[in-house]
Design a protein around this motif. Structure first.
Motif, PDB file in Angstrom:
ATOM      1  N   SER A  33      29.924  37.747  29.967  1.00  0.00           N
ATOM      2  CA  SER A  33      28.877  38.524  29.306  1.00  0.00           C
ATOM      3  C   SER A  33      27.498  38.132  29.846  1.00  0.00           C
ATOM      4  CB  SER A  33      28.945  38.288  27.794  1.00  0.00           C
ATOM      5  OG  SER A  33      27.889  38.946  27.144  1.00  0.00           O
ATOM      6  N   THR A  34      27.281  36.819  29.987  1.00  0.00           N
ATOM      7  CA  THR A  34      25.996  36.319  30.505  1.00  0.00           C
ATOM      8  C   THR A  34      25.786  36.758  31.943  1.00  0.00           C
ATOM      9  OG1 THR A  34      26.204  34.390  29.077  1.00  0.00           O
ATOM     10  CG2 THR A  34      24.604  34.237  30.854  1.00  0.00           C
ATOM     11  N   ARG A  49      21.544  42.435  35.239  1.00  0.00           N
ATOM     12  CA  ARG A  49      20.611  43.493  34.814  1.00  0.00           C
ATOM     13  C   ARG A  49      19.170  42.988  34.821  1.00  0.00           C
ATOM     14  NH1 ARG A  49      24.884  44.543  31.237  1.00  0.00           N
ATOM     15  NH2 ARG A  49      23.848  43.512  29.488  1.00  0.00           N
ATOM     16  N   ILE A  50      18.980  41.726  34.386  1.00  0.00           N
ATOM     17  CA  ILE A  50      17.634  41.143  34.378  1.00  0.00           C
ATOM     18  C   ILE A  50      17.079  41.067  35.806  1.00  0.00           C
ATOM     19  CG2 ILE A  50      16.336  39.004  33.995  1.00  0.00           C
ATOM     20  CD1 ILE A  50      18.174  38.563  31.518  1.00  0.00           C
ATOM     21  N   PHE A  51      17.906  40.598  36.744  1.00  0.00           N
ATOM     22  CA  PHE A  51      17.435  40.475  38.123  1.00  0.00           C
ATOM     23  C   PHE A  51      17.230  41.837  38.774  1.00  0.00           C
ATOM     24  CE2 PHE A  51      18.713  36.011  37.736  1.00  0.00           C
ATOM     25  CZ  PHE A  51      17.611  35.404  38.334  1.00  0.00           C
ATOM     26  N   PHE A  75      34.748  30.679  25.907  1.00  0.00           N
ATOM     27  CA  PHE A  75      33.749  30.236  26.884  1.00  0.00           C
ATOM     28  C   PHE A  75      33.732  31.175  28.096  1.00  0.00           C
ATOM     29  CE2 PHE A  75      32.875  27.807  30.803  1.00  0.00           C
ATOM     30  CZ  PHE A  75      31.559  27.480  30.567  1.00  0.00           C
ATOM     31  N   ILE A  76      34.935  31.533  28.592  1.00  0.00           N
ATOM     32  CA  ILE A  76      35.035  32.430  29.759  1.00  0.00           C
ATOM     33  C   ILE A  76      34.439  33.801  29.420  1.00  0.00           C
ATOM     34  CG2 ILE A  76      36.666  33.678  31.243  1.00  0.00           C
ATOM     35  CD1 ILE A  76      38.468  31.153  31.022  1.00  0.00           C
ATOM     36  N   THR A  77      34.717  34.304  28.196  1.00  0.00           N
ATOM     37  CA  THR A  77      34.148  35.584  27.765  1.00  0.00           C
ATOM     38  C   THR A  77      32.624  35.531  27.731  1.00  0.00           C
ATOM     39  OG1 THR A  77      36.102  35.997  26.406  1.00  0.00           O
ATOM     40  CG2 THR A  77      34.150  37.309  25.922  1.00  0.00           C
ATOM     41  N   SER A  78      32.082  34.424  27.224  1.00  0.00           N
ATOM     42  CA  SER A  78      30.613  34.251  27.155  1.00  0.00           C
ATOM     43  C   SER A  78      30.001  34.222  28.548  1.00  0.00           C
ATOM     44  CB  SER A  78      30.269  32.959  26.410  1.00  0.00           C
ATOM     45  OG  SER A  78      30.684  33.030  25.086  1.00  0.00           O
TER      46      SER A  78
END
Length: 288
Positions: free
Chosen positions: A10-11, A17-19, A4-7
């Motif tokens: 990553s998110t 990058r999106i912002f 969960f922490i890795t996800s």
């Protein structure tokens, strides 16, 4: 918990990058009125451009006549791809201008200018979605099922698509991970055929393919080039020997313009590039 922490990490990176993209300023044009583009002669006049004060292109001047094939060759780093970026107006020349039928590039509305160009790159972009969605990406009109199939046949991709379990509705992974390089190229060619723009920019689409895929792609390219003004970045001299004109770039600008035969006789750099290509192709053929 560790997964969960890795996800989350990553998110977080992806969201940043999106912002970054969303926060970038929109491309704005200063002119209040624009001239209507008309298909015709592309003219580079004393065009120069550089990155971070390092000049890449120096005083580039040449013409591209309608319905001809112009090839651009030269060593790595001399600005071949940069020429494409200038043509598509991702960058503006630091000196000189690009004209279309005598009209300065910047006097034509950006959206209309870019609508006149189709680009098939060496590393064809494939998005997560169906094959149909990838072929139709960027097409701003309704496309019938019959037209989609007809174009796919011209691009030599209909057969492999229909062999897939879900045909045109087959879901593709990120960057087309579940299809081959040759299949991605054919999807990109189908997209360019549908776009049907008067100018076609090709960043040698067969450079990293096996021989069988290269033959298929070349056949599809021949159909794509017909009736277009084509500018191609060539990595293999053998693929552009029949071009109407070949432009040889080096670190000082244009070192020669002419046909394959003319440049072999008069241009030392082109002669060396042709010899290197020939040796590389021979070595490829004798590999076990």
């Amino acid at each position: 918990m560790s997964r969960f922490i890795t996800s989350v990490q990553s998110t977080k990176g992806a969201t940043e990058r999106i912002f970054d993209i969303l926060n970038k300023k929109e491309e704005k044009e200063k002119l209040a009125s624009f001239e209507n583009p008309s298909f015709g002669i592309l003219d580079f006049k004393n065009v120069s451009f550089g990155y971070d004060e390092k000049t890449i292109l120096k005083n580039i001047s040449f013409q591209v006549i309608p319905n001809t094939v112009t090839a651009i060759v030269g060593p790595s780093g001399v600005g071949k791809t940069t020429l494409f970026y200038l043509l598509e107006r991702f960058y503006t020349p630091t000196h000189g201008e690009i004209f279309l039928n005598g009209k300065p590039q910047l006097n034509i509305e950006l959206e209309k200018w870019r609508s006149m160009f189709s680009y098939v790159s060496q590393d064809c972009p494939i998005l997560v979605g169906t094959i149909k969605e990838n072929i139709l990406y960027g097409i701003q009109r309704k496309v019938s099922e019959e037209e989609l199939i007809k174009i796919s046949k011209l691009a030599s991709c209909h057969d492999f698509i229909t062999e897939l379990p879900n045909g045109y509705d087959t879901k593709l992974g990120e960057r087309g991970i579940n299809i081959s390089g040759g299949q991605k190229q054919r999807i990109a060619i189908a997209r360019a055929l549908l776009r049907n723009a008067p100018f076609l920019l090709l960043d040698e689409a067969t450079a990293n393919l096996d021989t069988k895929s290269e033959i298929i792609i070349k056949e599809a390219m021949d159909k794509l080039i017909y009736g277009k003004t084509t500018i191609v970045i060539a990595h293999r001299i053998s693929t552009i020997q029949n071009a109407d004109q070949i432009i040889v770039l080096d670190k000082n600008g244009i070192s020669g313009i002419g046909t394959h035969e003319q440049l072999l006789e008069k241009n030392e750099l082109y002669h060396d590039l042709a010899n290197q290509n020939h040796k590389a192709e021979i070595n490829e053929c004798v590999k076990p």
